[in-house]
Design an enzyme around this catalytic site. Structure first.
Site, PDB file in Angstrom:
ATOM      1  CG  HIS A  58       5.472  -3.371 -10.814  1.00 60.45           C
ATOM      2  ND1 HIS A  58       5.417  -4.250 -12.104  1.00 60.45           N
ATOM      3  CD2 HIS A  58       5.551  -4.325  -9.799  1.00 60.45           C
ATOM      4  CE1 HIS A  58       5.465  -5.522 -11.390  1.00 60.45           C
ATOM      5  NE2 HIS A  58       5.731  -5.431 -10.126  1.00 60.45           N
ATOM      6  CG  HIS A 104       6.782 -11.079  -2.520  1.00 64.45           C
ATOM      7  ND1 HIS A 104       7.444 -11.996  -3.166  1.00 64.45           N
ATOM      8  CD2 HIS A 104       6.341 -10.093  -3.319  1.00 64.45           C
ATOM      9  CE1 HIS A 104       7.748 -11.496  -4.623  1.00 64.45           C
ATOM     10  NE2 HIS A 104       6.960 -10.407  -4.715  1.00 64.45           N
TER      11      HIS A 104
END
Length: 726
Positions: free
Chosen positions: A99, A267
């Site tokens: 992020h 993920h």
């Protein structure tokens, strides 16, 4: 006077928020005034380091292996106040690094991980960054131990790398060298919305066409770094989401394979958190009370259990073994059918149909409990979209290829805004030159600079032609992601040689003269272009009656077409250049605002912007030979006439309604003496810029003007000389 009396009930002896608080800001009263704050941020007054501190030198002394070992050890050192999922912080640290880097967008090079900006508003309080404040606090002991040489910007990305390595991935490499900023970035357009997660329609001309997302934005909502994990506008539809995933990642310079690798690899480890009710989660850090000490999103139901942590509102792991790098993500995604369900926090997510309990991941706190895995809408897009599906099939057939593709894409994601390899430090910097790093070969310094100068001076090129060419070559530099600039001489390659702003006909003429001179001398064309600009300046300085040399350091190299990703350079094309009084077409944004943006990307102060504009005008360096703003009768001489005449009350200023330009008339006769644009007259209308203009208009500052112009010019010409900064 009643309100200023500290003795009066309700009175206060100080202004709440200070003079720059939102209630007192100049732009609150005069919203159309030119806000120069973006040129004044990150200056010496905000920097707590000693004036002679050099981070590039400090980082060289860092014990790189010890830092890496400490960060890796931290991964399994679970803390009671924010316990790790399954005893491993890897997923959290990867999310922090992702992020931090994921705010980068190619359009203007802003955002990204290169400055540690995630520590400050608005990024530290974006909804998408919920609970990443905890990750930074977990890293604080490492930052404290290694001090100045280890920037937060480096540590945050290193944490992501060490997380992957500790879970079994062979990473592609890592470069230290990012330098922290000390306050919020005021120069980033994150969008026009005034609320978090406002509907996506606010960002598109047509939401059904992902390519209509407004430039330079890449994220689909205010407060997200990518797409909405629940689907377009929070409505699950993987086929639609795939289109937005493709556009968003393309705006980060990622192709389809890199996008699929990052989505699937990101993920492969960790989990999403959304077991508690959203209305129980506290406010973000910037809105939190003082006792929270900079942390937000308080969770009354946390109770020291990893299971109860809150981040995105989606709840669950993507794989069975979420602390190991493996192929489990693909096993789940392609082995089961999936259906939409709501998380405990009320977010849309996808869960498997009829998955046996023994195949489910265990709870991150209680190993006796198994939970359903999840997929986001973006994950389902990897299965539904035919292009992404085909790429995933290739990955599944060759796990080693998947691991290598992801490692390279991760390296690109986390290093894209560092610029060329000259800005990388440490033992893990890959030896391979990657095209997205805009490689440039080393240039020669073993040639006779004076002899080259003589040949250029005798070439017949005008000072204006040489100055304009050197400026056009250098002005592409962006301090945001350290791309562009004069080094490499890419102005002679596609696509730059054909840009309208570079006046292709004039450019071809100048290059036709300079390239043979460079070849004969054994110098780079990049050096000779800059040297020619300097000679043009020295000619203009001498004509104005001064004797000042323009500094020059040889050593630039010449890039080739093979070293240049032409498509990625399209975003560097100038659509306007206030310094040469030009814009490609009329825009909703005023010319002076566009000039301000360019000045900030070039790393200029307001004073440097001012002196450069005034000098470029009198040099006759306007695009296409335009006469706008050439406020002098001595064109071609580096005089302060632009400022002298701009501030002279013998003239009056009148708008020309048809084209947005202005006439400058003699007050006595009414005769039109000059014409100008708003990028000229702003130096007389803005109170701040006028203060600088008046300095340069003074009788005692003619030579100061020349010296300051030369210094600012040299700064632009050397902006991308990272080899001089090591």
């Amino acid at each position: 006077m009643r309100g200023n009396n500290a003795e009066t009930t309700g009175g206060c002896p100080v202004m709440h928020g200070g003079n720059t608080g939102i209630g007192n800001a100049v732009t609150k009263w005069w919203p159309e005034s030119l806000n120069l704050d973006i040129l004044h941020q990150h200056g010496a007054r905000t920097n707590p380091m000693d004036p002679d501190y050099n981070h590039r030198q400090a980082v060289k002394a860092l014990d790189f292996e010890a830092v890496k070992a400490d960060v890796k050890a931290l991964m399994t050192d679970s803390q009671d106040w924010w316990p790790a999922d399954w005893g491993h912080y890897g997923g959290l640290m990867i999310r922090l690094a992702w992020h931090s880097a994921g705010s980068y967008r190619m359009g203007d090079g802003r955002g990204g991980a290169g400055s540690g900006n995630i520590r400050f508003a608005p990024l530290n309080s974006w909804p998408d960054n919920a609970s990443l404040d905890k990750a930074r606090r977990l890293l604080w002991p490492v930052k404290k131990k290694y001090g100045n040489a280890l920037s937060w910007a480096d540590l945050i990305i290193l944490a992501g790398n060490m997380a992957y390595e500790s879970m079994g991935l062979k990473t592609f490499g890592f470069g230290f060298g990012r330098e922290d900023i000390w306050g919020p970035e005021q120069d980033v357009n994150w969008g026009a919305e005034s609320e978090w997660l406002a509907p996506s329609e606010n960002r598109y001309d047509d939401l059904t066409d992902a390519s209509t997302l407004y430039n330079p934005l890449a994220a689909v909502h205010m407060g997200l770094i990518y797409v909405n994990p629940e689907g377009v506008n929070g409505n699950p539809d993987p086929a639609k989401t795939a289109k937005h995933v493709r556009e968003t990642f393309a705006r980060m310079a990622m192709d389809d394979e890199e996008t699929a690798a990052l989505t699937c690899g990101g993920h492969t480890v960790g989990k999403a958190h959304g077991r508690g009710a959203v209305d129980q989660i506290g406010v973000e850090p910037e809105a939190a009370p003082i006792a929270a000490q900079g942390m937000g999103w308080s969770n009354p139901g946390h109770e020291g259990k990893a299971t109860n942590a809150f981040t995105s509102g989606i709840e669950g792991a993507w794989t069975k073994n979420a602390t190991q790098w493996d192929m489990g993500y693909f096993d789940y995604l392609f082995s089961y059918e999936w259906e939409t369900k709501k998380s405990p926090a009320g977010a849309w997510q996808w869960e498997p149909v009829n998955m046996p309990d023994e195949e489910k991941p265990i709870d991150p706190t209680d190993p006796s409990v198994r939970r359903n895995p999840i997929m986001t809408d973006a994950d389902m897009a990897m299965k539904v979209d035919p292009i992404y599906n085909q790429i995933c099939q290739k990955f599944m057939a060759d796990p080693d290829y998947f691991a290598d593709t992801f490692a390279r894409a991760w390296f690109k994601l986390t290093h894209r805004d560092m610029g060329p390899r000259a800005n990388y430090y440490g033992p893990d910097v890959p030896a391979e030159d990657l095209i997205w790093q805009d490689p440039i070969p080393a240039g020669s310094t073993d040639y006779d600079v004076d002899a080259v100068k003589t040949k250029i001076a005798e070439s017949g090129l005008s000072a204006a032609e040489m100055v304009a060419t050197a400026w056009d070559s250098a002005r592409t530099f962006r301090g945001s992601d350290k791309r562009g600039g004069a080094n490499g001489a890419r102005i002679r390659l596609a696509p730059q040689k054909d840009w309208v702003g570079n006046e292709p006909e004039r450019l071809a003429k100048v290059l036709g003269v300079l390239e043979p001179i460079a070849a004969e001398a054994g110098a780079s064309v990049a050096d000779v272009i800059v040297l020619a600009g300097n000679i043009g300046l020295e000619m203009a300085i001498k004509a104005a009656g001064h004797d000042i040399n323009v500094p020059f350091v040889p050593g630039r190299g010449d890039a080739t077409d093979d070293m240049t990703d032409a498509d990625s350079f399209n975003v560097l094309e100038p659509l306007a250049d206030g310094f040469r009084n030009w814009q490609k077409e009329k825009y909703a944004v005023a010319p002076e605002e566009l000039m301000l943006d360019r000045a900030q990307l070039l790393g200029l102060t307001a004073a440097e912007m001012t002196v450069l504009v005034g000098g470029m005008r009198v040099l006759g360096a306007n695009h296409g030979g335009s006469r706008h703003g050439v406020l002098t009768e001595r064109e071609g001489q580096l005089t302060n006439d632009f400022f002298v005449n701009l501030t002279d009350m013998a003239y009056s200023w009148h708008p020309v309604e048809e084209d947005g330009t202005y006439e400058i008339r003699d007050r006595k006769t009414g005769a039109i003496v000059w014409t100008a644009t708003s990028a000229d007259l702003v130096f007389g209308s803005s109170s701040i810029l006028r203060a600088y203009a008046e300095v340069y208009a003074q009788d005692d500052n003619e030579e100061k003007f020349v010296r300051d112009f030369v210094a600012a010019w040299t700064k632009v010409m050397n902006a991308d000389r990272f080899d001089l900064m090591r």
